[in-house]
Design a protein around this motif. Structure first.
Motif, short mmCIF file in Angstrom:
data_model
loop_
_atom_site.label_atom_id
_atom_site.label_comp_id
_atom_site.label_asym_id
_atom_site.label_seq_id
_atom_site.Cartn_x
_atom_site.Cartn_y
_atom_site.Cartn_z
N GLN A 24 0.87 -1.17 0.00
CA GLN A 24 0.00 0.00 0.00
C GLN A 24 0.90 1.21 0.00
O GLN A 24 1.90 1.23 0.73
N TYR B 142 -2.60 4.22 -2.93
CA TYR B 142 -2.66 3.13 -3.90
C TYR B 142 -2.48 1.82 -3.16
O TYR B 142 -1.74 1.73 -2.18
N GLU C 223 -6.87 -4.76 -4.48
CA GLU C 223 -8.06 -4.04 -4.03
C GLU C 223 -8.84 -4.85 -3.01
O GLU C 223 -9.55 -4.30 -2.17
#
Ligand code: ADP
Length: 596
Positions: free
Chosen positions: A256, A270, A274
């Protein structure tokens, strides 16, 4: 008489009742010593067989212990490997960023020997060159200049028109120049990375008008060059790209990128996966800023130009964790997987061992039963043969001449002969079933006819044992689809057993019943002493004879029930047994009907 009995005594508990006047010839049981010695050998090999099994079990346990240790070592090695890989990737990520940053600084670094005009055009030309060759021109939103005296405000380098254009001060830039003014870089080779902007600040020196005593020209701080990064590109494209290269998915690490504001709050910019919640990074395996330790990196790009890059407190972080949860969790998972596989392999080994032991025990039991069978059958054959031979000799020698006695001898020879052929038939049937030489012809046949035929052939034996046979056959039974000869044989076996073992009950009941799902049940019930619980699991095994049958010298080969079961299965039916609590035994043949 005593001689006769002594000669037959070798099978304990079995004494042939012969008419006392029949002189028997000597019968020598030659096979017996050989059989006994074979049985002893069998017992010895069992004793020796226990040792290898014990050794195998010990080896299995040792393997298990070694496996436990080995899997622990493997898991520690895996943890080290993952940690090293994590350190390598983190260093790769940081070096990729500092390389790009230093490349930019180096390209824009100007010598402090010229005046502002020449320095300015040098910056234009260097900036233009960097845009052309770097391949990362989108990273820089713009280059700005602010004079040391702050005169003229902020000027924007317009590379297209090669002009310095006065511009409104971007908010982020204002903060960087204003608040941290005291910390602005001073040395001409110094570049400071400010993550908040984000961008770089660099002091610009020009030659001063004052000439030193030695005639040298002193450089003088003229202003600051500010390289402002394109925040969106930097956050959304540039950082993820270098992070992905450093932490490829195959490496097993997730990451991350977070931005830390002045108050210390972190915002996820980011994430590589996900699906993994941001909270999962609360306990990351590694946390790294963009530049190693926010420290100073010096790069010599030739004899003259030295670039020194330092960082203000880091604002960008990369948080990394293994996809298994953590490096520790991954190592533990590997250990559990290794252990699981090895324990499964060891269990398969243990199961195979168990199967081998069981098969060996079964083979030994069968071998023992065969021995007993050989002993029993040889006795069974010898006894009627002895009777037949002696009776025939007495008749031939004219020892017996009386009419009544001759008839009695004839009946005896007939009875013993029939018993002999029944026994030989059993053995031949068993051999035929095992070589699959026996074939069956299924045809529609009435249950009553098969029952009557079986009773007819069993009646003489039943009558001589004073046992009554009662039948109950309903008139509406469907036709059976079976081989009548084979079914009759099964029924005869059951009736024969009921006579042999159910003598005390004095009666046998044969019942036919219409069953469900296209079957007819033929039940043979006796009221004898029943089957001992310890014998029940084995009575259908070939050559098995119950303890009671052996000790009470009831004749048999131990093949009757085994044959019955195999024949019934070949006929598409089965045989079952129940042991009624009120005593005796009930065997049932389940036979398919013709119109199922
Ligand atoms: P055999 O009768 O020649 O011994 P079988 O295979 O017919 O061999 O029977 C196996 C064993 O089952 C017998 O030795 C006996 O112990 C037991 N058995 C069979 N039928 C009966 C019965 N009706 N009542 C009591 N025991 C029986």
């Amino acid at each position: 008489m005593n001689r006769v009995l002594r000669q037959l005594e070798w099978a304990p508990g079995r004494r042939q009742k012969l008419p006392p006047e029949i002189p028997l010839r000597r019968l020598r049981p030659r096979a017996l010593p050989a059989i006994v010695s074979l049985m002893r050998k069998g017992q010895q090999s069992w004793t020796t067989g226990v040792l290898p099994i014990a050794v195998l079990i010990a080896m299995l346990l040792t393997l298990m212990i070694l496996q436990l240790r080995w899997s622990r070592e493997i898991s520690e090695a895996e943890r080290d490997r993952l940690e090293q890989s994590l350190n390598r990737s983190t260093a790769l990520f940081q070096s990729a960023f500092s390389r790009d940053l230093l490349g930019l600084c180096r390209s824009l670094q100007t010598p402090a020997s010229g005046d502002w005009k020449s320095t300015k055009s040098e910056i234009f030309s260097r900036y233009g060159a960097w845009i052309r060759v770097s391949g990362r021109s989108a990273l820089v939103e713009g280059i700005y200049f602010r004079q040391q005296t702050n005169a003229g405000g902020i000027l924007h380098f317009d590379p297209e028109h090669q002009k310095l254009v006065p511009t409104a001060v971007p908010a982020s830039l204002k903060e960087a120049l204003g608040q941290n003014g005291r910390n602005l870089p001073r040395r001409p080779d110094q570049w400071v990375w400010d993550g908040e902007m984000p961008g770089l600040i660099h002091p610009v020196y020009v030659a001063s008008n004052t000439i030193g005593a030695s005639g040298s020209v002193h450089p003088q701080l003229y202003g600051y060059l500010i390289v402002l990064f394109h925040t969106r590109y930097f956050e959304q494209l540039y950082l993820p790209e270098i992070a992905r290269r450093a932490f490829p998915p195959a490496g097993g690490f997730l990451f991350q990128i977070v931005h830390q504001d002045r108050e210390g709050g972190r915002h996820v910019i980011y994430r590589s996966a996900e699906t993994v919640p941001t909270g999962a990074f609360a306990r990351a395996d590694a946390e790294a800023s963009l530049l190693p330790d926010g420290g100073v990196t010096r790069l010599k790009s030739g004899a003259s130009s030295v670039v020194s890059l330092s960082s203000r407190p880091p604002a960008w972080w990369i948080l990394v964790r293994h996809h298994a949860g953590s490096v520790n969790a991954a190592a533990t998972e590997l250990r559990h997987r290794n252990l699981g596989i090895s324990i499964a392999v060891l269990l398969v080994l243990a199961a195979s061992l168990l199967i081998i032991v069981l098969a060996t025990l079964r083979a030994r039991r069968l071998a023992r039963l065969e021995m007993e069978f050989a002993t029993g059958v040889s006795h069974e054959l010898r006894t009627p043969l002895a009777v037949i031979r002696s009776a025939a000799e007495n008749l031939a020698d004219g020892v017996v001449t009386e009419q009544n006695r001759v008839r009695e001898y004839g009946t005896m020879i007939h009875r013993e002969g029939r018993r002999l052929s029944a026994m030989v038939d059993h053995i031949l049937d068993f051999a035929a079933l095992h070589s699959e030489a026996r074939t069956y012809n299924l045809e529609p046949v009435s249950a009553a006819s098969v029952i009557q035929a079986a009773i007819a052939s069993s009646l003489p034996v039943a009558e001589s044992a004073e046992i009554a046979i009662q039948t109950s056959i309903p008139g509406n039974l469907p036709l059976l689809n079976t081989d009548p000869g084979a079914l009759r044989q099964c029924l005869e076996n059951l009736i024969g057993n009921a006579v042999k073992y159910g003598k005390d009950g004095r009666k046998i009941e044969i019942t036919a019943l219409r069953g469900e799902s296209g079957l007819v049940h033929l039940r043979v019930r006796d009221y004898g002493s029943g089957i001992a619980p310890e014998d029940r699991p084995y009575i259908f095994d070939p050559f098995y004879r119950g303890a009671g049958a052996r000790t009470s010298a009831i004749r048999g080969t131990g093949l009757g029930l085994s044959l019955t079961r195999q024949i019934m299965e070949a006929l598409g039916g089965k045989v079952t047994v129940v042991h009624p609590p009120e005593g005796g035994t009930a065997f049932t043949l389940h036979i398919p009907t013709a119109n199922r």
